[in-house]
Design an enzyme around this catalytic site. Structure first.
Site, PDB file in Angstrom:
ATOM      1  CD  GLN A  10      75.992  -3.815  74.876  1.00 23.97           C
ATOM      2  OE1 GLN A  10      75.024  -4.424  74.469  1.00 23.97           O
ATOM      3  NE2 GLN A  10      76.775  -4.285  75.816  1.00 23.97           N
ATOM      4  CB  SER A  91      73.048  -4.302  67.261  1.00 19.89           C
ATOM      5  OG  SER A  91      72.978  -5.316  68.253  1.00 19.89           O
ATOM      6  CG  LEU A  92      70.072  -1.465  72.033  1.00 19.41           C
ATOM      7  CD1 LEU A  92      69.053  -2.280  72.796  1.00 19.41           C
ATOM      8  CD2 LEU A  92      71.001  -0.722  72.961  1.00 19.41           C
ATOM      9  NE  ARG A 116      68.623  -7.616  71.305  1.00 17.56           N
ATOM     10  CZ  ARG A 116      69.728  -7.030  70.907  1.00 17.56           C
ATOM     11  NH1 ARG A 116      70.358  -6.175  71.731  1.00 17.56           N
ATOM     12  NH2 ARG A 116      70.249  -7.257  69.709  1.00 17.56           N
ATOM     13  CG  HIS A 200      74.523  -9.384  66.497  1.00 20.04           C
ATOM     14  ND1 HIS A 200      73.183  -9.411  66.214  1.00 20.04           N
ATOM     15  CD2 HIS A 200      74.741  -8.225  67.160  1.00 20.04           C
ATOM     16  CE1 HIS A 200      72.619  -8.312  66.669  1.00 20.04           C
ATOM     17  NE2 HIS A 200      73.541  -7.586  67.261  1.00 20.04           N
ATOM     18  CD  GLN A 249      68.206  -7.588  66.579  1.00 16.51           C
ATOM     19  OE1 GLN A 249      68.882  -7.916  67.542  1.00 16.51           O
ATOM     20  NE2 GLN A 249      68.171  -6.363  66.131  1.00 16.51           N
TER      21      GLN A 249
END
Length: 318
Positions: A10, A91-92, A116, A200, A249
């Site tokens: 993102q 991440s994503l 998510r 996160h 994660q």
């Protein structure tokens, strides 16, 4: 030569992204049209025309970025680009990497990251959480600033993006205190980020629990391409281990610097960012400057041609 394909997270989205590739390759629209049917709205129209505030809403950004990464990968395949030796994501981007590696069906992954994004946004009420980028301090100094600033609240280092570039996240007031503490320790810059949740951080654990329920209902397969996670720079091949990883994660730091160094240490000579923007490519060049490591990005027709030429040339030389 060893090639790694890396998928951004993102923040790399923009209005008009992939328009050039879509003008030449039907694969792009096919991916977005399929995603739109699953989502129930026109995802391609959103990334081309906005509104920007909707594209930047986490619940929409995550499907858009995943579809963009998969679409770029399909174009690479269409052009005869070789299968990379491994895939990874920030991440994503890990979800995109797993879709490309065949662990998740792309449309299942699209729907999963929509949830998510929604769960992440709903985990902490708007205004109660935040993130900030700390520039010019080493990792240990940032962690010390967070510990000093916490005062019973959550503020943590969550994205180890590059040397002297760490993102922190947590409760809004604690993040503000950590910014002040980082500046007092000599940070060159410490600035809040325009996001609406502390991604996160441990404040995302309620979102992770909700995501775990969605993950339990999905069929996962072993990766057809080696997959390395940016949670811990380790390989994951077992579907159940990957299912647990995707749960963990969400509330774990992204250790991008460690991951890129591990890839280079393992013999990777081409890091190819697959998808819109060049955020990871810029970070990668700062993380590891050893001779022979080339950092590329595929986001439009010109960069596609450059990546194809670089990988083909390196393969011929090898």
């Amino acid at each position: 030569m060893s090639v790694a394909f890396l998928f951004p997270g993102q923040g790399s989205q923009s209005i008009g992204m992939l328009a050039g590739l879509a003008s030449q390759y039907a694969d792009v629209r096919e991916v977005f049209d399929s995603a739109s049917r699953r989502l129930g709205y026109d995802l391609w129209a959103l990334i081309q025309s906005g509104p920007e505030e909707r594209l930047n809403a986490t619940e929409c950004t995550q499907p858009a970025m995943l579809a963009a990464g998969v679409a770029t990968w399909r174009v690479w395949q269409r052009r005869g680009g070789p299968v990379p030796d491994l895939v990874a994501g920030h991440s994503l981007g890990e979800f995109t990497a797993l879709a490309v590696a065949g662990v998740l069906e792309p449309d299942d992954a699209i729907e999963l990251v929509r949830f998510r994004g929604r769960f992440m946004q709903e985990a902490v009420p708007r205004g109660e959480g935040g993130m900030a980028a700390i520039i010019g301090l080493d990792d240990a100094e940032v962690e010390a600033a967070c510990a000093e600033a916490a005062q019973g609240e959550v503020v943590e280092a969550v994205n180890y993006n590059a040397p002297s570039q760490v993102v922190i996240a947590g409760a809004s007031a604690a993040v503000e205190r950590a910014i002040a503490a980082a500046k007092a320790r000599g940070a060159k810059r410490a600035l809040p980020l325009p996001v609406s949740a502390p991604f996160h951080s441990s404040l995302m654990r309620p979102a992770a629990e909700r995501l775990r329920e969605k993950l339990a209902a999905l069929a996962l397969r072993p990766p057809a391409i080696r997959f390395v996670s940016s949670v811990d720079a380790r390989d994951y091949a077992d579907p159940e281990a990957i299912r647990d990883l995707l749960y963990r994660q969400l509330a774990s730091p992204v250790r991008w610097s460690t991951t890129v160094r591990a890839l280079a240490d393992g013999g990777v000579t081409r890091l190819v960012e697959c998808g819109p923007g060049k955020v990871l490519t810029g970070l990668n060049r700062r993380i590891d400057k050893r001779p022979g490591l080339e950092c590329l990005a595929i986001e439009d027709l010109a960069s596609l041609e450059a990546a194809l030429a670089s990988v083909a040339g390196a393969g011929a030389a090898a």
